[in-house]
Enzyme design. Structure first.
Site, PDB file in Angstrom:
ATOM      1  N   ASP A 185       0.866  -1.186   0.000  1.00 40.74           N
ATOM      2  CA  ASP A 185       0.000   0.000   0.000  1.00 40.74           C
ATOM      3  C   ASP A 185       0.904   1.238   0.000  1.00 40.74           C
ATOM      4  O   ASP A 185       1.820   1.333   0.822  1.00 40.74           O
ATOM      5  CB  ASP A 185      -0.905   0.003   1.225  1.00 40.74           C
ATOM      6  CG  ASP A 185      -1.734  -1.266   1.322  1.00 40.74           C
ATOM      7  OD1 ASP A 185      -2.861  -1.272   0.802  1.00 40.74           O
ATOM      8  OD2 ASP A 185      -1.247  -2.253   1.920  1.00 40.74           O
ATOM      9  N   SER A 218      -8.268  -3.679   9.956  1.00 46.89           N
ATOM     10  CA  SER A 218      -8.289  -4.406   8.694  1.00 46.89           C
ATOM     11  C   SER A 218      -7.084  -5.323   8.632  1.00 46.89           C
ATOM     12  O   SER A 218      -6.203  -5.285   9.501  1.00 46.89           O
ATOM     13  CB  SER A 218      -8.259  -3.408   7.526  1.00 46.89           C
ATOM     14  OG  SER A 218      -8.003  -4.045   6.293  1.00 46.89           O
ATOM     15  N   ASP A 219      -7.025  -6.168   7.599  1.00 50.55           N
ATOM     16  CA  ASP A 219      -5.811  -6.954   7.379  1.00 50.55           C
ATOM     17  C   ASP A 219      -4.697  -6.079   6.801  1.00 50.55           C
ATOM     18  O   ASP A 219      -3.527  -6.459   6.816  1.00 50.55           O
ATOM     19  CB  ASP A 219      -6.084  -8.143   6.453  1.00 50.55           C
ATOM     20  CG  ASP A 219      -6.598  -7.706   5.087  1.00 50.55           C
ATOM     21  OD1 ASP A 219      -7.293  -6.660   5.012  1.00 50.55           O
ATOM     22  OD2 ASP A 219      -6.320  -8.397   4.093  1.00 50.55           O
ATOM     23  N   HIS A 220      -5.079  -4.886   6.307  1.00 46.51           N
ATOM     24  CA  HIS A 220      -4.096  -3.905   5.842  1.00 46.51           C
ATOM     25  C   HIS A 220      -3.990  -2.773   6.858  1.00 46.51           C
ATOM     26  O   HIS A 220      -4.979  -2.406   7.492  1.00 46.51           O
ATOM     27  CB  HIS A 220      -4.507  -3.301   4.488  1.00 46.51           C
ATOM     28  CG  HIS A 220      -4.354  -4.240   3.346  1.00 46.51           C
ATOM     29  ND1 HIS A 220      -3.453  -4.054   2.334  1.00 46.51           N
ATOM     30  CD2 HIS A 220      -5.004  -5.397   3.048  1.00 46.51           C
ATOM     31  CE1 HIS A 220      -3.549  -5.038   1.463  1.00 46.51           C
ATOM     32  NE2 HIS A 220      -4.493  -5.867   1.870  1.00 46.51           N
ATOM     33  N   HIS A 221      -2.804  -2.217   6.984  1.00 42.47           N
ATOM     34  CA  HIS A 221      -2.613  -1.016   7.793  1.00 42.47           C
ATOM     35  C   HIS A 221      -2.634   0.197   6.857  1.00 42.47           C
ATOM     36  O   HIS A 221      -2.331   0.092   5.667  1.00 42.47           O
ATOM     37  CB  HIS A 221      -1.282  -1.079   8.545  1.00 42.47           C
ATOM     38  CG  HIS A 221      -1.263  -2.137   9.608  1.00 42.47           C
ATOM     39  ND1 HIS A 221      -0.704  -1.944  10.850  1.00 42.47           N
ATOM     40  CD2 HIS A 221      -1.751  -3.401   9.632  1.00 42.47           C
ATOM     41  CE1 HIS A 221      -0.827  -3.035  11.577  1.00 42.47           C
ATOM     42  NE2 HIS A 221      -1.458  -3.947  10.856  1.00 42.47           N
TER      43      HIS A 221
END
Length: 285
Positions: A185, A218-221
């Protein structure tokens, strides 16, 4: 859509302007929230974006693409903010199958940004590709953008603090953890004569800051980046043509992906037409 409305209403006191990019059957999942007015917006769907037959790989049904919001800053004028989400790799089930799709999407993004010729540009999103990958290089070299994390993070290097997905402490990543995470990301920006300068970047919004809570957002930061406008901008580096970078490698990677995609779409429409025909015929005795 309901999630967007909840988020935009919650943040309205500090970010009163917002826009959701509608697309596909499920929705693109892309939006922009802003402190200043959004005076123009557009969405460009990806030409190569998965298969309609992969129901559990929802990229095609989401109608993924590139969203652009032109934000009018009161002192510096329009800022072009682009947001996107490239095709997922779906772990080890089909990593190479979807690589040409992400490659095509990166080229499309790079070309669109170049055509817009924005003075101030930000590109944010989940690119499902790590640094030093072909996708990353197309965006940095082809579109002339800079990675905010590498430019002004506390370490300025690839380390656990910069990982945005599959981090060891995140329970959502327990089944697909890869060592100490991956950085997929990004916040990219145009510097030089554009007058933007990144002054701070960090990865945030991991664990929910609530007492005795083990929940994560989330599974993403999230990636946070802070910029300031420069008055003595340097000359912007010349952009390389993403098709010429390197052309043979790009052509080999894309391979027959576009041809297979067209064949799948023809088959999909054929089955839809067949289903409609049988449904209509079944109405008659």
């Amino acid at each position: 859509r309901e999630d967007f409305e909840l988020i935009s209403q919650t943040a309205a006191s500090v970010l009163p302007y917002s826009h959701y990019f509608h697309s596909g059957i499920l929705g693109s999942g892309l939006c922009v929230l802003s402190r200043y007015p959004i005076i123009e917006s557009t969405f460009q769907a990806f030409r190569l974006n998965g298969s309609p037959f992969r129901v559990f790989h929802g990229d095609w049904h989401a109608g993924k693409g590139l969203g652009m919001a032109k934000i009018n800053h009161p002192n510096y004028g329009p800022i072009h903010v682009f947001t996107t989400h490239l095709h997922a790799s779906y772990g080890s089930s089909a990593p190479s199958q979807y690589f040409p799709h992400r490659l095509s999407q990166a080229v499309q993004i790079s070309h669109f940004i170049r055509l817009c010729q924005p003075k101030f540009v930000l590109l944010c999103g989940d690119f499902n590709a790590p640094p030093k990958s072909e996708i990353y290089e197309i965006l940095t070299e082809g579109a002339g953008l800079t990675d905010a994390w590498l430019e002004c993070s506390p370490t300025g290097t690839e380390c656990l603090e910069g990982m945005t997905c599959d981090r060891p402490e995140n329970p959502f990543s327990a089944l697909k953890r890869k060592n100490e995470g991956v950085r997929i990301d990004f916040v990219f920006y145009g510097k030089g004569e554009s007058g933007l300068e990144c002054v701070r970047a960090e990865v945030t919004m991991g664990k929910i800051t609530k007492e005795n809570s083990d929940l994560f957002y989330s599974d993403h930061h999230a990636v946070f980046a802070e910029f300031q406008f420069k008055t003595n901008g340097r000359k912007r580096p010349a952009k390389r043509d993403p098709f010429g970078f390197p052309a043979k490698k790009l052509a080999d990677a894309l391979g027959g992906a576009e041809k297979r995609s067209r064949q799948q779409m023809l088959a999909f429409y054929f089955f839809i037409a067949l289903w409609l025909t049988l449904t209509i015929v079944s109405w008659f005795p």
